[in-house]
Design an enzyme around this catalytic site. Structure first.
Site, PDB file in Angstrom:
ATOM      1  N   LYS A 153      -2.135  17.527   4.262  1.00  0.00           N
ATOM      2  CA  LYS A 153      -3.366  16.744   4.352  1.00  0.00           C
ATOM      3  C   LYS A 153      -4.401  17.298   3.375  1.00  0.00           C
ATOM      4  CE  LYS A 153      -6.694  15.278   7.956  1.00  0.00           C
ATOM      5  NZ  LYS A 153      -6.967  15.371   9.412  1.00  0.00           N
ATOM      6  N   SER A 176      -7.943  11.256  11.439  1.00  0.00           N
ATOM      7  CA  SER A 176      -8.148  11.401  10.013  1.00  0.00           C
ATOM      8  C   SER A 176      -6.877  11.752   9.251  1.00  0.00           C
ATOM      9  CB  SER A 176      -9.218  12.469   9.743  1.00  0.00           C
ATOM     10  OG  SER A 176      -8.807  13.755  10.178  1.00  0.00           O
ATOM     11  N   SER A 186      -7.555  13.587  15.572  1.00  0.00           N
ATOM     12  CA  SER A 186      -7.080  13.230  14.234  1.00  0.00           C
ATOM     13  C   SER A 186      -5.604  13.478  13.981  1.00  0.00           C
ATOM     14  CB  SER A 186      -7.909  13.965  13.169  1.00  0.00           C
ATOM     15  OG  SER A 186      -9.236  13.494  13.182  1.00  0.00           O
TER      16      SER A 186
END
Length: 475
Positions: free
Chosen positions: A79, A154, A178
């Site tokens: 990420k 996210s 997330s």
């Protein structure tokens, strides 16, 4: 039935999960280069429709030395809020001028300790502050089950790539849901571990309330279980009992608290409720005791969380100004981030009592387990929204109100610190994956993984590969 976007085909990856790919590599059934090329080809196939890759480093992956670990040779993405030396970290923000990180952060090193080969960085919304991976002035990350819908956030880019079959596992982290939100949106398993079980981002443990934990999104329970067992020994937290490897479902039966109302006491959307009731029926049929319950939290919880979230946004922005001087232009922050910063500036005196109440939330979280072993809740209050409904360019108060209506269950685990896992279950009326959350006492990830295995075995997860696909391979 709407068309999906995926790369599943008869190549070296097939429809194997990460454990399966690693086993095929160890046995010599497939070769390391063959697996990497399959993942690169799949990523190139699906990403034009999904926009889930922030940075690709395919040639670097090809040149990388062989790795060791439970997932040795398995391709994956990190990420893009997590530093990997030699790759830029833009945190989903147009405020950054991309430049390579000089060091690899603890969470990225821990992820790579499992043996994965990093193919690049996956997308996230600006600083991971909202629940849909959408942006101002650039294409959103789309849901591979139906690109008209959000991929969640996210960790939306990681989840989209795993669900679409580009890679079997990807790095993720979770500050208010997330990991679990994009896992739910994309039909994946997403475990948020107990606070501080795994390594945190730099400075996280010095915050008044450390909300964020690190982890992965996967397509199977065993991938998540094997990953946790593999990496919890990398600079372990000795204050927590080790989880170890949970290899499958047990015969243990527990008391499960069934919760279908959010922190405001509002009942969930009928589609969400149907998925929840179906999962409860499965667990009940297996012999678990289902106990209807309600969340019992301070009425100020949502406002306290909102203000603390805003303070985190302000702190991250200040940190970026200082740490990336010359590479960071705060005037390019998106409207939602600026709205959060404005909120904390308008209410600075309210922040200390809000943080004090949130710090006390562990006892409130723990109290939910006095009479039950586990909580069964929705992950989200209503089905996954279409692209644009949670776009960050809309008025701040309008968007935050929508987020409160959507994210009604996951933040309690971040504030309370206990573990929670999103597990796929069935399909919604729109044909997207359904999902439920299981939450447990501090350090009791074993029970969550056990129950997730039981649900997976009794009600197999929906498969995107069974759906018509929009992408077509060259002849």
């Amino acid at each position: 039935m709407s068309s999906a976007v995926h790369g599943f085909t008869d190549d070296a990856l097939g429809d194997l999960d990460a454990v399966g790919v690693a086993a095929a590599l160890r046995s010599g059934q497939v070769g390391r280069a063959e697996v990497l090329e399959a993942a690169i080809a799949r990523t190139r196939l699906v990403d034009p429709a999904l926009d889930a890759v922030q940075v690709a480093c395919f040639d670097r992956a090809r040149r990388a030395p062989e790795t060791s670990g439970v997932f040795a040779g398995v391709p994956a993405f990190v990420k893009d809020n997590t530093d990997v030396a030699g790759l830029p970290s833009c945190h989903g923000s147009a405020a950054f001028t991309p430049h390579d990180a000089s060091t690899t952060s603890g969470p990225a090193a821990q992820f790579q300790h499992s043996g994965v080969v990093v193919l690049g960085k996956s997308t996230l919304p600006e600083f991971g502050l909202t629940a849909s991976t959408e942006f101002v002035g650039r294409a959103p990350t789309r849901n591979p089950w139906n690109p008209e819908f959000s991929a969640g956030a996210s960790s939306g880019g990681s989840a989209a790539l795993v669900a679409a079959g580009a890679v079997p596992i990807a790095h993720a982290n979770d500050g208010g849901g997330s990991i679990r939100i994009p896992a739910a949106a994309n039909g994946l398993v997403g475990l948020k571990v107990t606070r501080a079980r795994l390594l945190d981002q730099p400075g996280a443990r010095s915050l008044p309330v450390n909300l964020v934990t690190e982890g992965v999104v996967t397509r199977s329970v065993r991938d998540t279980a094997h990953y946790l067992a593999a990496v919890e020994g990398y600079r372990p937290n000795r204050s927590l009992p080790a989880v170890g490897l949970v290899e499958g479902p047990s015969a243990r039966r527990v008391r499960i608290g069934l919760i279908r109302h959010d922190v405001f006491g509002r009942e969930v959307h009928p589609d969400t409720g149907a998925v929840l009731d179906s999962a409860a029926a499965v667990f009940g049929g297996l012999g678990h005791e289902i106990v209807p319950m309600r969340l019992d939290v301070d009425p100020r919880f949502a406002e306290d969380f909102k203000l603390y979230w805003a303070a985190m946004a302000a702190a991250m922005t200040l940190s970026m100004r200082i740490g990336h001087r010359g590479w960071f232009d705060a005037s390019r922050l998106d409207p939602f981030t600026r709205g959060l910063i404005g909120l904390v500036r308008r209410h600075p005196l309210a922040l200390v009592p809000a943080a004090r109440r949130l710090r006390a939330a562990r006892s409130i979280y723990d109290a939910h387990f006095r009479d039950v072993d586990v909580l069964l809740t929705p992950v989200l209050s209503h089905p996954v929204p279409r692209i644009g409904e949670l776009a960050p360019g809309q008025p701040f108060e309008d968007l935050f109100a929508k987020l409160v209506d959507y994210v009604g269950f996951t933040p309690l685990n971040n504030v309370g610190g206990g573990p929670g896992i999103a597990v796929p279950h069935g399909l919604t009326a729109a044909g997207l994956p359904g999902s439920v959350q299981l939450a447990a006492k501090w350090a009791d990830e074993r029970t969550l993984l056990d129950l997730a295995y039981q649900l997976e075995a009794t009600s197999p997860f929906p498969r995107i590969a069974d759906r018509p696909t929009r992408v077509r391979r060259s002849a």
